[in-house]
Design an enzyme around this catalytic site. Structure first.
Site, PDB file in Angstrom:
ATOM      1  N   SER A 136      -9.647  83.330  32.924  1.00 43.63           N
ATOM      2  CA  SER A 136      -9.800  84.012  31.466  1.00 43.63           C
ATOM      3  C   SER A 136     -10.295  82.881  30.508  1.00 43.63           C
ATOM      4  O   SER A 136     -10.209  81.740  31.020  1.00 43.63           O
ATOM      5  CB  SER A 136      -8.624  84.349  30.974  1.00 43.63           C
ATOM      6  OG  SER A 136      -8.754  85.032  29.670  1.00 43.63           O
ATOM      7  N   TYR A 149       0.229  83.854  28.649  1.00 45.23           N
ATOM      8  CA  TYR A 149      -0.736  84.045  29.588  1.00 45.23           C
ATOM      9  C   TYR A 149      -1.885  82.784  29.538  1.00 45.23           C
ATOM     10  O   TYR A 149      -2.237  82.376  30.753  1.00 45.23           O
ATOM     11  CB  TYR A 149      -1.776  85.231  29.188  1.00 45.23           C
ATOM     12  CG  TYR A 149      -2.723  85.741  29.984  1.00 45.23           C
ATOM     13  CD1 TYR A 149      -2.635  86.344  31.156  1.00 45.23           C
ATOM     14  CD2 TYR A 149      -3.975  85.788  29.485  1.00 45.23           C
ATOM     15  CE1 TYR A 149      -3.499  86.885  31.794  1.00 45.23           C
ATOM     16  CE2 TYR A 149      -4.949  86.223  30.313  1.00 45.23           C
ATOM     17  CZ  TYR A 149      -4.843  86.782  31.412  1.00 45.23           C
ATOM     18  OH  TYR A 149      -5.911  87.286  32.338  1.00 45.23           O
TER      19      TYR A 149
END
Length: 284
Positions: A136, A149
């Site tokens: 990401s 995350y």
């Protein structure tokens, strides 16, 4: 043959269909047998061969069975796409934060490691192949309220960089993909107010955008892909100085700036997914 984990929904499904559209044979892995069966039918509708294997990537036995079934069916593995994973939103002071990190590590990092370790001997024996790891933008720059995350996505980036260097001199490529906010069910459970501030008015990428980037990365041997390209400005600022990176991140909370950078040009994340049926399980 292309093996895709987390293939039952979202980015994984889009990647599987994109490769199938290119004529590739596809193995689909995820926890939901029902969803896998639907994607398998979609792949076959495109004229491609498909095999779906219900798999929990956190289980060594399940992963071993997945890889064995893939090789028994197709004889080889040309591309591995490590896409399975989860995401949690919450502040670091939350009592759930440490558990969120553990759960995300187990699903998104250790699952990736397990699958890669089972597939690598096959790629080495073949003398060729490609591994694509889904990270990401937060694998390079963390955002407030998305620390758990970001920790794991940074780990995925480090794993990918280490693996690529260990495989230097072979014909096995390693690519890591860093998408910005994408229209999947990953954050469906988070309310708009719980979202990291820069995400609240962003227009998410489509899973198809990410899938096409994955195919391009495999074809061209790209080591790292950031989506959209304008997100590189944030990462460049972070590389120069954390202060610069934080300033850019703060600026993205303002819609006019995000719009000027092409990151707020339509429906928001919650507006995009609001009409979709809620899944039984989530994937990227």
């Amino acid at each position: 043959m292309v093996l895709v984990t987390g293939a039952s929904r979202g980015i994984g499904r889009a990647i599987a269909l994109a490769f199938a559209g290119e004529g590739a044979r596809v193995v689909l892995a995820a926890r939901s047998a029902e969803r896998l069966a639907q994607v398998e039918n979609e792949v076959r509708d495109l004229g491609a061969e498909a095999l779906s294997v219900q798999t929990d990537v956190t289980s060594h036995d399940a992963v071993a069975a997945l890889v064995e079934a893939s090789v028994n069916r197709f004889g080889r593995i040309d591309v591995l796409v490590n896409n399975a994973g989860i995401g949690k939103v919450g502040g670091i002071e939350s009592s759930a934060f440490a558990d969120d990190v553990r759960q995300t590590l187990q699903a998104s990092l250790f699952g990736m490691i397990t699958v890669t370790q089972h597939v690598l001997p096959i790629l080495r024996q073949q003398g060729s192949g490609a591994i694509v790891n889904m990270s990401s933008v937060m694998g390079r720059k963390a955002f407030a309220r998305f620390g758990s995350y970001a920790i794991v996505m940074h780990s995925v980036s480090a794993f990918s960089d280490s693996l690529r260097q260990e495989l230097a001199g072979t014909d096995i490529g390693v690519s890591v993909i860093h998408p910005a906010l994408t229209a999947t069910d990953l954050l469906r459970e988070a309310t708009e107010a719980e979202m990291p501030a820069p995400f609240r008015h962003m227009t998410p990428l489509s899973p198809d955008d990410v899938a096409h980037a994955v195919i391009a990365a495999v074809r061209r041997g790209k080591r790292r892909v950031v989506l959209p390209r304008t997100a590189n400005m944030l990462l460049l600022g972070e590389a120069v100085s954390p202060r610069v990176g934080d300033t850019i991140a703060a600026a993205l909370t303002r819609r006019p700036i995000a719009k000027a950078l092409g990151m707020s040009r339509g429906k928001t994340y919650h507006e995009t997914i609001s009409n979709r049926p809620e899944p039984a399980t989530r994937s990227r």
